[in-house]
Write a protein that holds these residues in place. Structure first.
Motif, PDB file in Angstrom:
ATOM      1  N   ARG A  65       0.821  -1.221   0.000  1.00 12.61           N
ATOM      2  CA  ARG A  65       0.000   0.000   0.000  1.00 12.61           C
ATOM      3  C   ARG A  65       0.854   1.269   0.000  1.00 12.61           C
ATOM      4  NH1 ARG A  65      -3.443  -2.239  -2.254  1.00 12.61           N
ATOM      5  NH2 ARG A  65      -5.104  -3.352  -1.237  1.00 12.61           N
ATOM      6  N   ALA A  66       2.033   1.197   0.592  1.00  9.48           N
ATOM      7  CA  ALA A  66       2.907   2.370   0.672  1.00  9.48           C
ATOM      8  C   ALA A  66       3.632   2.650  -0.643  1.00  9.48           C
ATOM      9  CB  ALA A  66       3.919   2.185   1.804  1.00  9.48           C
ATOM     10  N   ASP A  67       3.700   1.660  -1.520  1.00  8.92           N
ATOM     11  CA  ASP A  67       4.404   1.790  -2.795  1.00  8.92           C
ATOM     12  C   ASP A  67       3.418   2.268  -3.860  1.00  8.92           C
ATOM     13  OD1 ASP A  67       5.632   1.322  -5.314  1.00  8.92           O
ATOM     14  OD2 ASP A  67       6.814  -0.332  -4.491  1.00  8.92           O
ATOM     15  N   GLU A  68       3.719   3.375  -4.497  1.00  9.92           N
ATOM     16  CA  GLU A  68       2.841   3.954  -5.523  1.00  9.92           C
ATOM     17  C   GLU A  68       2.509   2.955  -6.628  1.00  9.92           C
ATOM     18  OE1 GLU A  68       0.300   6.574  -6.886  1.00  9.92           O
ATOM     19  OE2 GLU A  68       1.526   7.024  -5.123  1.00  9.92           O
ATOM     20  N   ARG A  69       3.458   2.082  -6.952  1.00 10.46           N
ATOM     21  CA  ARG A  69       3.257   1.112  -8.042  1.00 10.46           C
ATOM     22  C   ARG A  69       2.271   0.008  -7.682  1.00 10.46           C
ATOM     23  NH1 ARG A  69       9.415  -0.371  -8.537  1.00 10.46           N
ATOM     24  NH2 ARG A  69       9.056  -0.210  -6.304  1.00 10.46           N
ATOM     25  N   THR A  70       2.099  -0.271  -6.394  1.00 14.06           N
ATOM     26  CA  THR A  70       1.222  -1.374  -5.975  1.00 14.06           C
ATOM     27  C   THR A  70       0.094  -0.913  -5.056  1.00 14.06           C
ATOM     28  OG1 THR A  70       2.749  -1.874  -4.159  1.00 14.06           O
ATOM     29  CG2 THR A  70       3.038  -3.116  -6.213  1.00 14.06           C
ATOM     30  N   ARG A  71      -0.048   0.377  -4.886  1.00 12.30           N
ATOM     31  CA  ARG A  71      -1.021   0.942  -3.942  1.00 12.30           C
ATOM     32  C   ARG A  71      -2.452   0.453  -4.176  1.00 12.30           C
ATOM     33  NH1 ARG A  71       0.246   6.597  -3.026  1.00 12.30           N
ATOM     34  NH2 ARG A  71       1.400   5.612  -1.355  1.00 12.30           N
ATOM     35  N   HIS A  72      -2.848   0.297  -5.436  1.00 16.06           N
ATOM     36  CA  HIS A  72      -4.234  -0.057  -5.747  1.00 16.06           C
ATOM     37  C   HIS A  72      -4.424  -1.529  -6.094  1.00 16.06           C
ATOM     38  CE1 HIS A  72      -5.247   4.107  -5.414  1.00 16.06           C
ATOM     39  NE2 HIS A  72      -4.262   4.411  -6.244  1.00 16.06           N
ATOM     40  N   LEU A  73      -3.391  -2.322  -5.890  1.00 11.86           N
ATOM     41  CA  LEU A  73      -3.447  -3.753  -6.159  1.00 11.86           C
ATOM     42  C   LEU A  73      -4.330  -4.439  -5.112  1.00 11.86           C
ATOM     43  CD1 LEU A  73      -2.000  -5.838  -8.055  1.00 11.86           C
ATOM     44  CD2 LEU A  73      -0.269  -6.036  -6.289  1.00 11.86           C
ATOM     45  N   PRO A  74      -5.345  -5.217  -5.528  1.00 10.52           N
ATOM     46  CA  PRO A  74      -6.148  -5.933  -4.538  1.00 10.52           C
ATOM     47  C   PRO A  74      -5.285  -6.905  -3.733  1.00 10.52           C
ATOM     48  CG  PRO A  74      -7.228  -5.965  -6.674  1.00 10.52           C
ATOM     49  CD  PRO A  74      -5.837  -5.435  -6.893  1.00 10.52           C
ATOM     50  N   VAL A  75      -5.490  -6.905  -2.417  1.00 10.47           N
ATOM     51  CA  VAL A  75      -4.726  -7.764  -1.509  1.00 10.47           C
ATOM     52  C   VAL A  75      -5.702  -8.523  -0.627  1.00 10.47           C
ATOM     53  CG1 VAL A  75      -3.065  -7.824   0.389  1.00 10.47           C
ATOM     54  CG2 VAL A  75      -2.742  -6.198  -1.477  1.00 10.47           C
ATOM     55  N   ALA A  76      -5.546  -9.853  -0.567  1.00 12.29           N
ATOM     56  CA  ALA A  76      -6.366 -10.692   0.297  1.00 12.29           C
ATOM     57  C   ALA A  76      -5.462 -11.500   1.215  1.00 12.29           C
ATOM     58  CB  ALA A  76      -7.229 -11.640  -0.539  1.00 12.29           C
ATOM     59  N   ILE A  77      -5.914 -11.662   2.444  1.00 12.87           N
ATOM     60  CA  ILE A  77      -5.224 -12.535   3.408  1.00 12.87           C
ATOM     61  C   ILE A  77      -5.953 -13.873   3.407  1.00 12.87           C
ATOM     62  CG2 ILE A  77      -4.747 -12.945   5.864  1.00 12.87           C
ATOM     63  CD1 ILE A  77      -2.964 -10.742   4.958  1.00 12.87           C
ATOM     64  N   ILE A  78      -5.193 -14.952   3.211  1.00 17.87           N
ATOM     65  CA  ILE A  78      -5.739 -16.307   3.326  1.00 17.87           C
ATOM     66  C   ILE A  78      -5.013 -16.941   4.493  1.00 17.87           C
ATOM     67  CG2 ILE A  78      -6.072 -18.538   2.218  1.00 17.87           C
ATOM     68  CD1 ILE A  78      -6.024 -17.106  -0.479  1.00 17.87           C
ATOM     69  N   SER A  79      -5.683 -16.968   5.655  1.00 21.11           N
ATOM     70  CA  SER A  79      -5.038 -17.401   6.881  1.00 21.11           C
ATOM     71  C   SER A  79      -6.097 -17.567   7.957  1.00 21.11           C
ATOM     72  CB  SER A  79      -4.017 -16.342   7.312  1.00 21.11           C
ATOM     73  OG  SER A  79      -3.173 -16.815   8.321  1.00 21.11           O
ATOM     74  N   ALA A  80      -5.758 -18.243   9.024  1.00 24.61           N
ATOM     75  CA  ALA A  80      -6.637 -18.305  10.187  1.00 24.61           C
ATOM     76  C   ALA A  80      -6.415 -17.024  10.986  1.00 24.61           C
ATOM     77  CB  ALA A  80      -6.330 -19.533  11.031  1.00 24.61           C
ATOM     78  N   CYS A  81      -7.390 -16.122  10.982  1.00 28.39           N
ATOM     79  CA  CYS A  81      -7.231 -14.809  11.622  1.00 28.39           C
ATOM     80  C   CYS A  81      -8.263 -14.632  12.724  1.00 28.39           C
ATOM     81  CB  CYS A  81      -7.458 -13.689  10.605  1.00 28.39           C
ATOM     82  SG  CYS A  81      -6.355 -13.698   9.219  1.00 28.39           S
ATOM     83  N   ASP A  82      -7.847 -13.954  13.796  1.00 34.78           N
ATOM     84  CA  ASP A  82      -8.825 -13.573  14.821  1.00 34.78           C
ATOM     85  C   ASP A  82      -9.284 -12.145  14.524  1.00 34.78           C
ATOM     86  OD1 ASP A  82      -6.893 -11.773  15.847  1.00 34.78           O
ATOM     87  OD2 ASP A  82      -6.196 -13.223  17.327  1.00 34.78           O
ATOM     88  N   GLU A  83     -10.222 -11.646  15.329  1.00 33.11           N
ATOM     89  CA  GLU A  83     -10.800 -10.321  15.080  1.00 33.11           C
ATOM     90  C   GLU A  83      -9.756  -9.215  15.116  1.00 33.11           C
ATOM     91  OE1 GLU A  83     -14.491  -9.301  17.008  1.00 33.11           O
ATOM     92  OE2 GLU A  83     -14.980 -11.428  17.205  1.00 33.11           O
ATOM     93  N   ALA A  84      -8.793  -9.294  16.032  1.00 33.56           N
ATOM     94  CA  ALA A  84      -7.756  -8.269  16.132  1.00 33.56           C
ATOM     95  C   ALA A  84      -6.889  -8.264  14.877  1.00 33.56           C
ATOM     96  CB  ALA A  84      -6.893  -8.505  17.370  1.00 33.56           C
ATOM     97  N   GLU A  85      -6.585  -9.455  14.344  1.00 32.82           N
ATOM     98  CA  GLU A  85      -5.783  -9.535  13.127  1.00 32.82           C
ATOM     99  C   GLU A  85      -6.547  -8.989  11.921  1.00 32.82           C
ATOM    100  OE1 GLU A  85      -2.871 -13.318  14.029  1.00 32.82           O
ATOM    101  OE2 GLU A  85      -4.987 -13.712  13.591  1.00 32.82           O
TER     102      GLU A  85
END
Length: 142
Positions: A65-85
């Motif tokens: 997200r901080a890189d102008e070249r990839t800022r708008h690239l869709p990003v998904a997390i595939i992981s076991a996550c809790d609410e805080a994560e």
């Protein structure tokens, strides 16, 4: 599409399921490798595991997200996550979450939804995420 997971079996599982649906997939073993590969292959989307050596999923998402070249690239997390994560992921700019273990159909549905929503109509800063009934993160289709 760039699939990033330190577990080779999971990486291949995601890759095969997406390739069967016609997606072109490149893989990376951790966040540091992702940041190297993303500029070479210029993917339409990135999926990240949460816990990886060298650079975890949230840190990788924040750097994308901080890189102008990839800022708008869709990003998904595939992981076991809790609410805080999930909350931390949304702050880092993650667009969607899919809990492990996942149904292949939900993986494909999430990817298609993110790619459709990123077709140029996505509002800057728009981030979505919903939890499944068991409190883990689920897909977000926008």
């Amino acid at each position: 599409m760039l699939v990033v997971d330190d577990n080779r079996v999971i990486r291949q599982l995601i890759r095969v399921n997406l390739e069967l649906e016609g997606f072109e997939v490149v893989t990376a073993a951790d966040g540091a490798e992702c940041l190297e590969v993303v500029h070479q292959c210029r993917p339409d989307m990135v999926t990240l595991d949460m816990v990886m050596p060298r650079l975890d999923g949230l840190s990788t998402a924040a750097r994308l997200r901080a890189d102008e070249r990839t800022r708008h690239l869709p990003v998904a997390i595939i992981s076991a996550c809790d609410e805080a994560e999930v909350a931390s992921g949304l702050e880092a700019g993650v667009d969607a979450f899919l809990s492990k273990p996942f149904e292949p159909a939900r993986l494909v549905q999430m990817v298609r939804g993110l790619l459709l929503s990123s077709g140029g109509d996505r509002v800057a800063g728009e981030r979505t995420g919903e939890r499944t009934g068991d409190g883990r993160a689920g897909t977000s289709l926008g």
